[in-house]
Design a protein around this motif. Structure first.
Motif, PDB file in Angstrom:
ATOM      1  N   TYR A  54       0.810  -1.206   0.000  1.00 17.30           N
ATOM      2  CA  TYR A  54       0.000   0.000   0.000  1.00 17.30           C
ATOM      3  C   TYR A  54       0.849   1.264   0.000  1.00 17.30           C
ATOM      4  CZ  TYR A  54      -3.137  -3.683   1.417  1.00 17.30           C
ATOM      5  OH  TYR A  54      -3.826  -4.855   1.470  1.00 17.30           O
ATOM      6  N   LYS A  55       0.524   2.180  -0.906  1.00 15.40           N
ATOM      7  CA  LYS A  55       1.297   3.412  -1.050  1.00 15.40           C
ATOM      8  C   LYS A  55       1.192   4.284   0.191  1.00 15.40           C
ATOM      9  CE  LYS A  55      -0.002   6.458  -4.146  1.00 15.40           C
ATOM     10  NZ  LYS A  55      -0.101   7.484  -5.225  1.00 15.40           N
ATOM     11  N   GLU A  56      -0.004   4.356   0.768  1.00 16.48           N
ATOM     12  CA  GLU A  56      -0.225   5.260   1.903  1.00 16.48           C
ATOM     13  C   GLU A  56       0.689   4.918   3.076  1.00 16.48           C
ATOM     14  OE1 GLU A  56      -2.475   3.779   0.184  1.00 16.48           O
ATOM     15  OE2 GLU A  56      -3.478   5.461  -0.806  1.00 16.48           O
ATOM     16  N   ALA A  57       0.887   3.617   3.268  1.00 14.66           N
ATOM     17  CA  ALA A  57       1.756   3.206   4.373  1.00 14.66           C
ATOM     18  C   ALA A  57       3.169   3.743   4.148  1.00 14.66           C
ATOM     19  CB  ALA A  57       1.774   1.686   4.477  1.00 14.66           C
ATOM     20  N   LEU A  58       3.598   3.778   2.902  1.00  8.96           N
ATOM     21  CA  LEU A  58       4.948   4.266   2.620  1.00  8.96           C
ATOM     22  C   LEU A  58       5.015   5.787   2.621  1.00  8.96           C
ATOM     23  CD1 LEU A  58       6.152   1.730  -0.072  1.00  8.96           C
ATOM     24  CD2 LEU A  58       6.737   1.824   2.338  1.00  8.96           C
ATOM     25  N   GLY A 108       2.949  -3.592  -5.987  1.00 17.50           N
ATOM     26  CA  GLY A 108       3.437  -3.054  -4.723  1.00 17.50           C
ATOM     27  C   GLY A 108       4.322  -1.847  -4.935  1.00 17.50           C
ATOM     28  N   TYR A 109       4.706  -1.222  -3.824  1.00 14.26           N
ATOM     29  CA  TYR A 109       5.490   0.016  -3.859  1.00 14.26           C
ATOM     30  C   TYR A 109       6.775  -0.150  -3.072  1.00 14.26           C
ATOM     31  CZ  TYR A 109       1.060   1.954  -5.415  1.00 14.26           C
ATOM     32  OH  TYR A 109      -0.095   2.193  -6.117  1.00 14.26           O
ATOM     33  N   LEU A 110       7.752   0.675  -3.422  1.00 15.31           N
ATOM     34  CA  LEU A 110       9.037   0.627  -2.710  1.00 15.31           C
ATOM     35  C   LEU A 110       9.418   2.004  -2.190  1.00 15.31           C
ATOM     36  CD1 LEU A 110      11.320  -1.546  -5.032  1.00 15.31           C
ATOM     37  CD2 LEU A 110      10.166  -2.236  -2.936  1.00 15.31           C
ATOM     38  N   VAL A 135       7.816   7.375 -10.237  1.00 13.85           N
ATOM     39  CA  VAL A 135       8.249   7.999  -8.991  1.00 13.85           C
ATOM     40  C   VAL A 135       7.075   8.752  -8.409  1.00 13.85           C
ATOM     41  CG1 VAL A 135       9.889   9.574  -7.940  1.00 13.85           C
ATOM     42  CG2 VAL A 135      10.580   8.247  -9.915  1.00 13.85           C
ATOM     43  N   HIS A 136       6.909   8.645  -7.107  1.00 12.26           N
ATOM     44  CA  HIS A 136       5.812   9.349  -6.440  1.00 12.26           C
ATOM     45  C   HIS A 136       6.406  10.399  -5.510  1.00 12.26           C
ATOM     46  CE1 HIS A 136       3.056   6.196  -7.836  1.00 12.26           C
ATOM     47  NE2 HIS A 136       4.062   5.380  -7.605  1.00 12.26           N
ATOM     48  N   THR A 179       0.711  11.884  -2.919  1.00 10.45           N
ATOM     49  CA  THR A 179       1.868  11.914  -3.818  1.00 10.45           C
ATOM     50  C   THR A 179       1.420  12.451  -5.165  1.00 10.45           C
ATOM     51  OG1 THR A 179       1.554   9.702  -4.756  1.00 10.45           O
ATOM     52  CG2 THR A 179       2.861   9.865  -2.747  1.00 10.45           C
ATOM     53  N   THR A 180       2.356  13.067  -5.852  1.00  7.10           N
ATOM     54  CA  THR A 180       2.056  13.518  -7.208  1.00  7.10           C
ATOM     55  C   THR A 180       3.146  12.966  -8.122  1.00  7.10           C
ATOM     56  OG1 THR A 180       3.343  15.533  -6.930  1.00  7.10           O
ATOM     57  CG2 THR A 180       0.998  15.668  -6.426  1.00  7.10           C
ATOM     58  N   PRO A 181       2.801  12.696  -9.344  1.00  4.61           N
ATOM     59  CA  PRO A 181       3.833  12.243 -10.260  1.00  4.61           C
ATOM     60  C   PRO A 181       4.657  13.441 -10.737  1.00  4.61           C
ATOM     61  CG  PRO A 181       1.717  12.257 -11.365  1.00  4.61           C
ATOM     62  CD  PRO A 181       1.478  12.767  -9.984  1.00  4.61           C
ATOM     63  N   PRO A 182       5.894  13.215 -11.124  1.00  9.31           N
ATOM     64  CA  PRO A 182       6.668  14.320 -11.704  1.00  9.31           C
ATOM     65  C   PRO A 182       6.013  14.759 -13.008  1.00  9.31           C
ATOM     66  CG  PRO A 182       8.028  12.353 -11.370  1.00  9.31           C
ATOM     67  CD  PRO A 182       6.628  11.970 -11.092  1.00  9.31           C
ATOM     68  N   ARG A 183       6.369  15.941 -13.449  1.00  7.98           N
ATOM     69  CA  ARG A 183       5.728  16.473 -14.659  1.00  7.98           C
ATOM     70  C   ARG A 183       5.898  15.564 -15.864  1.00  7.98           C
ATOM     71  NH1 ARG A 183       5.506  21.172 -17.340  1.00  7.98           N
ATOM     72  NH2 ARG A 183       3.754  22.420 -16.663  1.00  7.98           N
ATOM     73  N   GLU A 184       7.111  15.072 -15.989  1.00 10.95           N
ATOM     74  CA  GLU A 184       7.398  14.167 -17.112  1.00 10.95           C
ATOM     75  C   GLU A 184       8.063  12.923 -16.576  1.00 10.95           C
ATOM     76  OE1 GLU A 184       8.268  16.555 -21.279  1.00 10.95           O
ATOM     77  OE2 GLU A 184       9.917  15.728 -20.101  1.00 10.95           O
TER      78      GLU A 184
END
Lengths: 495, 298
Positions: free
Chosen positions: A411-415, A459-461, B237-238, B277-282
């Motif tokens: 889960y992303k939120e946990a990270l 999943g997420y890292l 990437v987040h 989280t937001t993604p980078p522009r590109e």
């Protein structure tokens, strides 16, 4: 065969080997045992006939569940100009084009016809086959092969194969960790031979095994002099190492470490020499310096883990043990019979074994403590169902500065929370939250296109690197990791 | 220091990575008496680096500071001087796992290029494996061989300056895995087959264009390779952010009882802070296709 015997011995299947059975995209890990019926894809088979054969051999499943190595394939059935149509405008799918009934096919199967032969029968008895385009015919044959070919391939286990297997068969057991995500973890964590890696996982031991595969087991500290001698014995190029260590410390919750997934790798014994385990219930004590691993206060240490173990397994047994202890206290017993003497002796031996076990446990714990107390681990890998922030804040202290850590979560939120906590705490740089997107392609002449897209369920890292912790508070730092709208002014933090 | 083994203290002659900020790293060759300019000021090697622990904070002359990190192949990939387009960690990680690389593996690679993948391979196959890498450009071959030496991994690698499509990898029947990142990989498939162990091995070809992938798959099938699989891996990437979203003002609510717990004096000032989280522009949308296959026993 005689000349290849020695060279190929490590490529031959042996009794007791951990292997992976494969058919198409289906994998199943198993151990080779004689006379044992095992089930694979709804069929019962015996693996006896595989012993002595080479790994990656494909076997036909014949009657009785026995395996027979396949003969080397001839060129694919008549790939010469077959009769084919140009498009499907005149093909009506009324379900009546196959003349063979299900019973007919069953009869063919019972007659012992091989998959290839059954498929040929199906083709011959299909009224529309020759009207299909070449590509449609190809697709038809592939589909039938998948259904009727009764084969199994025996593979040597590897991280790649086991990760794909777990993800396909039992994703829940591995927190839905997709194999490309696992690949990222091993690389971002800089897992390599000679390093000391801490692993906290609830992925059935798959992550642990993968880390161990990349560590390569035990490497002996060699000097240039012993190189020459060693080379003659081991017949492999050897290079001197500067540090002797290379270890994996499995931090585990609960009563005992889960290792089923790791066992499936079938590592040789020396790999286990580098593996330690440490129960997380003692982490705080270890960090505070109050953990005692000698016999004196061991009862506290043992009671804790025994308690956990009993909770998980032995509830009915514990009750029985309680009853037994009351027996001999009966004041009416005056003579000791032979039976009772035997019971006494058994009890004493049981006590001895228990004490020996406890001693072994203490030694193992002490060995793990020796690995951890220096707080100089080279890498930290976390992949569990536990809340990652709490896990990483508890375990990060064991890492040396300038070392990577990787945290996996479904889960992303946990990270996100983990990210924030790490930023507040300081002592880390280059912290990034990522996931990977994996797409497979079918590549065939004039038929190249992506396959069914894999869901984002890999999943997420969260990964980063530790740095030396010092007095400067990170929130007062001169730059923020999250980009601000304006240019940062440099502040004079230290002289 | 070496790229295949950690050490704790920075020494003269080491290669270290200076971390200036997210997506901002710089390799440094540590030398007694030398100085390095950064946007935060000057780093004096003798006082600021030599004898310090890796991971230390270093204050530069202008008063700003940086961290000095132990080199890893991943840090090298994002800081190395590009002589060619390189492979990034996402693809490298996938390649490493799918080729089943581990300590002791023998690997053949072409083209070496800037050595990004090479360093990652060396880290994984150390201390008992070997990398045979082929680069047809003479200066690049020399430069990368120099770097291997500086990074203390030269004992694990052999660099050959030749054309893999014509002359192969220079070894036969020894490789567990072969990697191709060249314009015409289909021309090197037969050499890959020769270099791989008789008992079998894994091969991977990286190509940006689908036509290259098609030709390579055809060549692999013709040469008897099995288990062909073409994939692409993309990294997302987040960026963690706190965003503030204002609440809409629907006007005073006549039905709501005027209670003591009135949220915010004036509703139109209220907003909600959201951690997201937001993604980078590109984002990099494509690097290349990875095609894997297995050579059966021959």
């Amino acid at each position: 065969m005689a000349d290849n015997g020695d060279e190929d011995s490590e490529y031959r299947i042996k009794v007791g080997d951990c292997v992976v059975l494969k058919r198409g995209d289906i994998f199943k890990a198993m151990q080779i045992q004689l006379g044992k019926k095992v089930i694979f894809e709804k069929q019962w088979i015996f693996l006896d006939k595989t012993v002595g054969q080479l790994y990656s051999t494909t076997f036909d499943i014949v009657s009785g569940g026995n395996l027979l190595p396949q003969k080397p394939k001839n060129a694919d059935d008549a790939s010469d100009a077959k009769e084919a149509g140009t498009d499907n405008r005149n093909i009506v799918d009324d379900g009546k084009s196959q003349k063979l009934t299900r019973d007919d096919i069953e009869t063919l199967k019972e007659q012992g016809l091989k998959g290839q032969e059954i498929i040929q029968q199906l083709i011959d008895n299909s009224s529309t086959f020759r009207d299909k385009t070449e590509y449609a015919q190809d697709k038809y044959i592939k589909k039938k092969k998948k259904k009727y070919e009764n084969t199994v391939t025996i593979l040597k286990p590897s991280c790649r194969i086991l990760a794909m297997m777990y993800h396909g068969r039992e994703p829940g057991k591995i927190c839905h960790l997709r194999y490309d995500t696992l690949a990222q973890m091993l690389t971002l964590g800089n897992v390599h031979a000679g390093s000391k890696v801490l692993v906290f996982e609830t992925c059935a031991g798959l992550v642990l095994g993968s880390v161990m595969e990349r560590m390569g087991g035990k490497f002996v500290l060699l000097t240039l002099q012993s190189l020459a001698v060693a080379h003659c014995i081991i017949k492999q190029p050897l290079f001197p190492l500067h540090s002797g260590h290379g270890s994996v410390v499995q931090m585990y919750p609960g009563g005992g470490p889960v290792r089923a997934g790791m066992e499936s790798f079938g590592f040789p014994a020396h790999f286990h020499d580098t593996l330690h385990e440490f129960p997380i219930c003692h982490v705080n004590a270890l960090l505070a310096g109050t953990l005692d691993t000698t016999g004196k206060h061991s009862s506290a240490v043992e009671k804790q883990s025994d308690k956990d173990k009993e909770k998980e397994q032995n509830q009915p047994e514990a009750e029985q043990a309680g009853e037994q202890q009351d027996g001999p206290e009966d004041p009416n017993m005056e003579t000791v019979t032979a039976e009772e003497a035997r019971v006494e002796k058994e009890k004493k031996e049981k006590e001895k074994r228990k004490e020996a076990k406890a001693q072994e446990k203490r030694m193992k714990l002490a060995a793990a403590v020796a690995q951890l107390e220096g707080r100089n681990a080279d890498g930290l890998i976390i992949a569990s169902r536990f809340h990652p922030s709490s896990v990483v804040m508890g375990l990060l202290k064991f890492l040396a500065p300038s070392r990577p850590f990787v945290i996996y979560s479904q889960y992303k939120e946990a990270l996100i929370e983990c990210f924030t906590k790490l930023k507040e705490h300081g002592g880390t740089v280059n912290v990034r939250l990522t996931d990977t997107w994996l797409r497979h392609y079918q590549v065939l002449p004039n038929r190249t296109h992506p396959l069914l897209l894999m869901s984002g369920g890999g999943g997420y890292l969260l990964s980063g690197t530790t740095v030396a912790t010092d007095t400067a508070k990170p929130s007062g730092s001169q730059r923020v990791e999250e980009p601000a709208a304006k240019r940062q002014k440099l502040t004079d933090t230290e002289g | 220091m070496s790229f295949v083994e950690y050490s704790d203290v920075i020494q003269d002659g080491d290669v270290a990575i200076v971390y200036l900020g997210i997506d901002s790293t710089m390799p440094i060759k540590v030398q007694k008496g030398a100085q390095t300019q950064t946007r935060y000021g000057v780093i004096r090697h003798s006082t600021d680096l030599i004898g310090q622990r890796y991971g230390s904070k270093v204050t530069c002359s202008k008063g700003g500071w940086v961290h000095v990190l132990h080199p890893t192949p991943e840090l090298w990939t994002v800081s190395l001087p590009h002589r060619t387009q390189i492979l990034y960690t996402t693809d490298i990680a996938t390649i490493t796992m799918m080729l089943e690389l581990k300590p002791g593996s023998v690997v053949c690679e072409s083209g070496t290029g800037s050595g990004s993948l090479s360093h990652a391979i060396l880290r994984t196959i150390a201390p008992t494996g070997h990398l045979h890498t082929v680069e047809f450009h003479q200066q690049r071959a020399e430069k990368v061989a120099e770097e291997f030496k500086e990074h203390r991994v030269d004992h694990l690698v052999t660099v050959r300056n030749q054309d893999v499509c014509k002359d192969g990898f220079g070894v036969t029947g020894v490789a567990d895995a072969v990697f191709l990142d060249i314009p015409s990989p289909w021309e090197a498939v037969r050499h890959a087959k020769t270099a791989l162990k008789r008992q079998g091995g894994r091969v991977c070809s990286f190509s940006p264009c689908i036509e290259q992938v098609q030709k390579t798959c055809q060549a692999l099938m013709d040469q008897g390779f099995e288990e062909l699989s073409s994939v692409e891996v993309l990294l997302r990437v987040h960026d963690v952010r706190v965003v503030s979203m204002p609440l809409p003002d629907f006007g005073p609510d006549p039905s709501a009882p005027p209670g003591p717990d009135s949220r915010g004096e004036a509703p139109n000032h209220a907003s909600i802070a959201l951690k997201t989280t937001t993604p980078p522009r590109e984002i990099p949308g494509h690097t290349g296709y990875l095609t894997f296959a297995t050579k059966p026993r021959t």
